[in-house]
Design a protein around this motif. Sequence first.
Motif, PDB file in Angstrom:
ATOM      1  N   LEU A 163       0.832  -1.200   0.000  1.00  0.00           N
ATOM      2  CA  LEU A 163       0.000   0.000   0.000  1.00  0.00           C
ATOM      3  C   LEU A 163       0.868   1.252   0.000  1.00  0.00           C
ATOM      4  O   LEU A 163       0.604   2.216  -0.730  1.00  0.00           O
ATOM      5  CB  LEU A 163      -0.938  -0.001   1.214  1.00  0.00           C
ATOM      6  N   MET A 164       1.935   1.240   0.787  1.00  0.00           N
ATOM      7  CA  MET A 164       2.831   2.393   0.842  1.00  0.00           C
ATOM      8  C   MET A 164       3.518   2.599  -0.505  1.00  0.00           C
ATOM      9  O   MET A 164       3.658   3.728  -0.972  1.00  0.00           O
ATOM     10  CB  MET A 164       3.861   2.216   1.957  1.00  0.00           C
ATOM     11  N   ALA A 165       3.900   1.506  -1.180  1.00  0.00           N
ATOM     12  CA  ALA A 165       4.530   1.632  -2.491  1.00  0.00           C
ATOM     13  C   ALA A 165       3.553   2.243  -3.500  1.00  0.00           C
ATOM     14  O   ALA A 165       3.927   3.111  -4.300  1.00  0.00           O
ATOM     15  CB  ALA A 165       5.010   0.262  -2.977  1.00  0.00           C
ATOM     16  N   LEU A 166       2.290   1.818  -3.451  1.00  0.00           N
ATOM     17  CA  LEU A 166       1.278   2.410  -4.339  1.00  0.00           C
ATOM     18  C   LEU A 166       1.082   3.889  -4.041  1.00  0.00           C
ATOM     19  O   LEU A 166       0.958   4.718  -4.953  1.00  0.00           O
ATOM     20  CB  LEU A 166      -0.064   1.680  -4.174  1.00  0.00           C
ATOM     21  N   LEU A 167       1.079   4.222  -2.771  1.00  0.00           N
ATOM     22  CA  LEU A 167       0.876   5.613  -2.358  1.00  0.00           C
ATOM     23  C   LEU A 167       2.038   6.492  -2.806  1.00  0.00           C
ATOM     24  O   LEU A 167       1.833   7.600  -3.316  1.00  0.00           O
ATOM     25  CB  LEU A 167       0.702   5.661  -0.834  1.00  0.00           C
ATOM     26  N   ILE A 168       3.248   5.994  -2.667  1.00  0.00           N
ATOM     27  CA  ILE A 168       4.424   6.758  -3.109  1.00  0.00           C
ATOM     28  C   ILE A 168       4.389   6.943  -4.628  1.00  0.00           C
ATOM     29  O   ILE A 168       4.602   8.040  -5.139  1.00  0.00           O
ATOM     30  CB  ILE A 168       5.727   6.068  -2.666  1.00  0.00           C
ATOM     31  N   GLY A 169       4.088   5.861  -5.347  1.00  0.00           N
ATOM     32  CA  GLY A 169       4.024   5.949  -6.802  1.00  0.00           C
ATOM     33  C   GLY A 169       2.960   6.933  -7.267  1.00  0.00           C
ATOM     34  O   GLY A 169       3.200   7.759  -8.154  1.00  0.00           O
ATOM     35  N   ALA A 170       1.781   6.861  -6.659  1.00  0.00           N
ATOM     36  CA  ALA A 170       0.704   7.783  -7.032  1.00  0.00           C
ATOM     37  C   ALA A 170       1.072   9.217  -6.682  1.00  0.00           C
ATOM     38  O   ALA A 170       0.747  10.154  -7.427  1.00  0.00           O
ATOM     39  CB  ALA A 170      -0.592   7.374  -6.329  1.00  0.00           C
ATOM     40  N   SER A 171       1.767   9.406  -5.570  1.00  0.00           N
ATOM     41  CA  SER A 171       2.179  10.746  -5.159  1.00  0.00           C
ATOM     42  C   SER A 171       3.203  11.328  -6.115  1.00  0.00           C
ATOM     43  O   SER A 171       3.143  12.508  -6.472  1.00  0.00           O
ATOM     44  CB  SER A 171       2.747  10.716  -3.740  1.00  0.00           C
ATOM     45  N   ARG A 172       4.146  10.501  -6.547  1.00  0.00           N
ATOM     46  CA  ARG A 172       5.142  10.963  -7.524  1.00  0.00           C
ATOM     47  C   ARG A 172       4.473  11.324  -8.849  1.00  0.00           C
ATOM     48  O   ARG A 172       4.785  12.334  -9.465  1.00  0.00           O
ATOM     49  CB  ARG A 172       6.203   9.889  -7.761  1.00  0.00           C
ATOM     50  N   ALA A 173       3.541  10.479  -9.287  1.00  0.00           N
ATOM     51  CA  ALA A 173       2.843  10.744 -10.548  1.00  0.00           C
ATOM     52  C   ALA A 173       2.009  12.022 -10.447  1.00  0.00           C
ATOM     53  O   ALA A 173       1.915  12.788 -11.414  1.00  0.00           O
ATOM     54  CB  ALA A 173       1.962   9.555 -10.915  1.00  0.00           C
ATOM     55  N   ALA A 174       1.419  12.267  -9.284  1.00  0.00           N
ATOM     56  CA  ALA A 174       0.553  13.437  -9.105  1.00  0.00           C
ATOM     57  C   ALA A 174       1.301  14.746  -9.302  1.00  0.00           C
ATOM     58  O   ALA A 174       0.701  15.766  -9.640  1.00  0.00           O
ATOM     59  CB  ALA A 174      -0.090  13.404  -7.717  1.00  0.00           C
ATOM     60  N   GLU A 175       2.611  14.723  -9.116  1.00  0.00           N
ATOM     61  CA  GLU A 175       3.422  15.929  -9.332  1.00  0.00           C
ATOM     62  C   GLU A 175       3.441  16.315 -10.804  1.00  0.00           C
ATOM     63  O   GLU A 175       3.720  17.460 -11.133  1.00  0.00           O
ATOM     64  CB  GLU A 175       4.866  15.685  -8.885  1.00  0.00           C
ATOM     65  N   ARG A 176       3.142  15.358 -11.695  1.00  0.00           N
ATOM     66  CA  ARG A 176       3.362  15.578 -13.131  1.00  0.00           C
ATOM     67  C   ARG A 176       2.102  15.506 -13.988  1.00  0.00           C
ATOM     68  O   ARG A 176       2.182  15.648 -15.199  1.00  0.00           O
ATOM     69  CB  ARG A 176       4.385  14.550 -13.641  1.00  0.00           C
ATOM     70  N   VAL A 177       0.959  15.230 -13.376  1.00  0.00           N
ATOM     71  CA  VAL A 177      -0.272  15.147 -14.160  1.00  0.00           C
ATOM     72  C   VAL A 177      -1.313  16.102 -13.591  1.00  0.00           C
ATOM     73  O   VAL A 177      -1.211  16.543 -12.443  1.00  0.00           O
ATOM     74  CB  VAL A 177      -0.841  13.702 -14.178  1.00  0.00           C
ATOM     75  N   GLY A 178      -2.320  16.387 -14.378  1.00  0.00           N
ATOM     76  CA  GLY A 178      -3.391  17.264 -13.935  1.00  0.00           C
ATOM     77  C   GLY A 178      -4.373  16.543 -13.032  1.00  0.00           C
ATOM     78  O   GLY A 178      -4.346  15.309 -12.911  1.00  0.00           O
ATOM     79  N   PRO A 179      -5.295  17.304 -12.422  1.00  0.00           N
ATOM     80  CA  PRO A 179      -6.261  16.709 -11.483  1.00  0.00           C
ATOM     81  C   PRO A 179      -7.151  15.641 -12.109  1.00  0.00           C
ATOM     82  O   PRO A 179      -7.483  14.660 -11.450  1.00  0.00           O
ATOM     83  CB  PRO A 179      -7.090  17.899 -11.005  1.00  0.00           C
ATOM     84  N   ASP A 180      -7.552  15.825 -13.385  1.00  0.00           N
ATOM     85  CA  ASP A 180      -8.427  14.828 -14.008  1.00  0.00           C
ATOM     86  C   ASP A 180      -7.733  13.480 -14.140  1.00  0.00           C
ATOM     87  O   ASP A 180      -8.306  12.438 -13.792  1.00  0.00           O
ATOM     88  CB  ASP A 180      -8.893  15.308 -15.390  1.00  0.00           C
TER      89      ASP A 180
END
Length: 197
Positions: A163-180
């Motif tokens: 779960l933590m690995a998924l959260l870190i990955g999603a957090s890193r991706a969120a820096e580079r994509v829009g809200p949608d």
Amino acid sequence: MSMAEERPPRADALRNRAKILDAAEAVFAAQGLSASTEDVARRAGVGIGTVFRHFPTKDALIEAVFLGRVRTLAAKAEALSEAEAGPALFAFFAYAVEQAATQNAYADVLAEAASAAAPAGEGSPREPGASPVGAELASALEALLERAQRAGAVRSDIGAPELMALLIGASRAAERVGPDVRNRTLAIMFDGLRPLR
């Protein structure tokens, strides 16, 4: 113990420390960690000497901001512990990823928490100086996960490290994509975390 050690901090010193931390959070979010302590002092409305009286080095100031971010995430996880199990876990996950989208150091906060919580030999190696606050965050997240699994809202073959690995990955991706894109990606991840029907 000396007299200075026995005396609690003065109210104005506590106020100044809080102002410096608030200013540092804002300055680092806007300018990155390369921003100067002079910028932080200016934003806080204090002299540079006051900043260094509370935080002897810039690294000490950065660490204090970092720990504040971990405490914020841990408090959010703790606050959600009374909510309905499945939605609480997903709400925390979405909150952490949303914060990462605007303040990229949150992904580092999560990585530090993962390091603090990883059992020996699994995931990230536990660092000897790992923050107790990071461990607090990891523990709160694990409690949310366990509650969600007991309620049947999250599949049972997912552990805290995954779960933590998924959260870190999603957090890193969120820096580079829009809200949608971020929201659609979270919806896909949440579907993958739910038990197969």
